[in-house]
Write an enzyme that holds these catalytic residues in place. Structure first.
Site, PDB file in Angstrom:
ATOM      1  N   ARG A 132       0.833  -1.211   0.000  1.00 49.82           N
ATOM      2  CA  ARG A 132       0.000   0.000   0.000  1.00 49.82           C
ATOM      3  C   ARG A 132       0.863   1.254   0.000  1.00 49.82           C
ATOM      4  O   ARG A 132       0.559   2.228  -0.715  1.00 49.82           O
ATOM      5  CB  ARG A 132      -0.927   0.006   1.218  1.00 49.82           C
ATOM      6  N   LYS A 216     -12.754  15.408   4.498  1.00 44.05           N
ATOM      7  CA  LYS A 216     -13.934  15.012   3.720  1.00 44.05           C
ATOM      8  C   LYS A 216     -14.735  13.990   4.496  1.00 44.05           C
ATOM      9  O   LYS A 216     -14.177  13.092   5.119  1.00 44.05           O
ATOM     10  CB  LYS A 216     -13.479  14.450   2.375  1.00 44.05           C
ATOM     11  N   GLU A 260     -19.935  15.429   1.610  1.00 45.21           N
ATOM     12  CA  GLU A 260     -20.130  14.547   0.460  1.00 45.21           C
ATOM     13  C   GLU A 260     -21.453  13.786   0.577  1.00 45.21           C
ATOM     14  O   GLU A 260     -21.514  12.703   1.159  1.00 45.21           O
ATOM     15  CB  GLU A 260     -18.974  13.548   0.337  1.00 45.21           C
ATOM     16  N   LYS A 302     -19.165  17.942  -2.218  1.00 44.28           N
ATOM     17  CA  LYS A 302     -18.791  16.891  -3.170  1.00 44.28           C
ATOM     18  C   LYS A 302     -20.010  15.987  -3.424  1.00 44.28           C
ATOM     19  O   LYS A 302     -20.148  14.940  -2.801  1.00 44.28           O
ATOM     20  CB  LYS A 302     -17.611  16.080  -2.628  1.00 44.28           C
TER      21      LYS A 302
END
Length: 424
Positions: A132, A216, A260, A302
């Site tokens: 990762r 976010k 969002e 968003k």
């Protein structure tokens, strides 16, 4: 998955700490993003005031901005929030690369990129963690600030891999995924609420210390035909309240909040129903944001694209122009003009489809007459993940670093053009 703030092997104190104020420490300019890990973490101590932001000086004169700031907002913090929010959507065309997948989701992405089917075969925890890290580092090295203004990071990428300085050195603003896990909404089938508000402030303070300048929070919103009745009023209200509380806390931590509302499109809603659900959801979010005192000029939204559900027969015949008209109408009715910009999510759409929708939206903006509300909309740009990195991941798993860079360049440029309505 909730944010993990366990210290790395090289740290000996909590990441919930903040730096000791010292007149000998030179504060960075507001448009730079320093690496907080350049000195030992032991230089940090527990804050006397949990709500303080000691890394942002309030003793200097801050340049005036064009927003009246209420007394409950620090002018210094407000100035940075406004500046950062605008930098994420200006110049027009730039957008945000979403890389906030969980470790399990990354494993699935790379497995699929390698042509695998079914569940991925995983190595040891250490091997998967290193994979990762390498993937994220390669992706961040490949993207260009010509097209990408910011990147949303998962907590591991920010706090353990410490990759925010790599992005900020390229002029790209690092951000953090803030939302926690889903749990069922009591008494409402097929709807969920999002956890994570209780301990959000110290987590976002730690993210700021690690270099993040925005955050976010995603909420999933079910959407069916009116006859089937989703989303429920309870779900819409719960999501709006959650996002407003999150946005307020994020600004307390000095991070621009991106709310969002992700309206799902897997069911039988038609385009009109999808547009109505989007408008209702977004409008309620901003009603609650006003109640919670959110500085709208220092925030972004968003949303998903209004679109027919996969099970509705009209989906195949719906054009990008149809999507564009529904989208700009929804945004003009629900997003306050104080919000600096709108970043659309791709939601798993193929890259060509997502960019065609974005391009049609901005072509409509470009052709709008001066008296049209469409002409007054803020920048309408992208915050894509899979639509940007899908082809690049296939190159990376083959060891083709140059192909990966070229593919990122191709799709980032396509998104940049679409966000200006300039794509052929």
């Amino acid at each position: 998955m909730s944010l993990s703030l366990e210290p790395t092997d090289s740290t000996t104190t909590s990441l919930f700490t903040t730096p000791d104020p010292s007149p000998s420490i030179e504060h960075p300019k507001p448009d730079t993003f320093p690496n907080p890990f350049h000195s030992p973490v032991t230089n940090y101590s527990e804050p006397e005031n949990l709500f303080a932001m000691p890394d942002l000086s309030t003793e200097v004169d801050h340049k005036p901005h064009d927003v009246f700031v209420q007394l409950f907002h620090s002018k210094a913090v407000a100035e940075e929030l406004i500046t950062t929010a605008r930098a994420l959507v200006y110049p027009r065309g730039k957008g945000v690369y979403a890389t906030d997948e969980t470790p399990d989701a990354i494993a699935s992405v790379l497995h699929a990129a390698a042509g695998g089917t079914g569940n991925p075969v995983l190595g040891t925890d250490g091997e998967e963690k290193e994979k990762r890290r390498k993937w994220r580092e390669a992706a961040y090295n490949a993207i260009s600030s010509d097209y990408i203004s910011g990147v949303i990071l998962y907590s591991e990428t920010l706090l353990t891999f410490q990759l925010a300085p790599l992005l900020s050195s390229k002029g790209i603003i690092p951000g953090i995924r803030a939302n926690g896990e889903l749990r069922p909404l009591p008494n409402y089938r097929d709807e969920f609420i999002v956890q994570g508000l209780d301990d959000l402030l110290p987590k976002l303070q730690a993210a700021r210390i690690a270099g993040a300048r925005f955050s976010k929070w995603r909420v999933p919103i079910a959407c069916t035909s009116a006859e089937r009745g989703l989303p429920s009023e309870a779900a819409l209200d719960a999501h709006a309240e959650t996002l407003a509380q999150y946005a307020s806390v994020s600004q307390q931590a000095g991070l621009v909040p991106i709310v969002e509302p992700d309206v799902e499109f897997g069911e039988d809603a038609d385009l009109a129903r999808s547009a109505w659900v989007h408008e209702q959801a977004i409008a309620r979010i901003y009603e609650r944001c006003r109640i919670h005192g959110v500085l709208l000029e220092g925030s972004l939204v968003k949303p998903s694209f209004p679109q027919p559900g996969l099970k509705h027969p009209s989906r195949e015949g719906t054009t990008p122009e149809d999507i564009a008209l529904a989208t700009v109408t929804t945004i003009s009715r629900s997003v306050p003009s104080a919000v600096p910009g709108v970043l659309f999510l791709s939601g798993g759409l193929p890259p060509a489809v997502a960019t065609s929708y974005l391009n049609a939206i901005n072509k409509l903006v470009n052709s709008a007459s001066p008296e049209s509300p469409v002409a007054r909309l803020p920048p309408l740009t992208f915050s894509f993940g899979r639509a940007l990195q899908g082809d690049a991941a296939r190159c990376w798993v083959r060891g083709d670093d140059e192909g990966m860079r070229q593919t990122f360049e191709k799709w980032a440029r396509e998104c940049w053009l679409a966000a200006q309505g300039m794509k052929d």
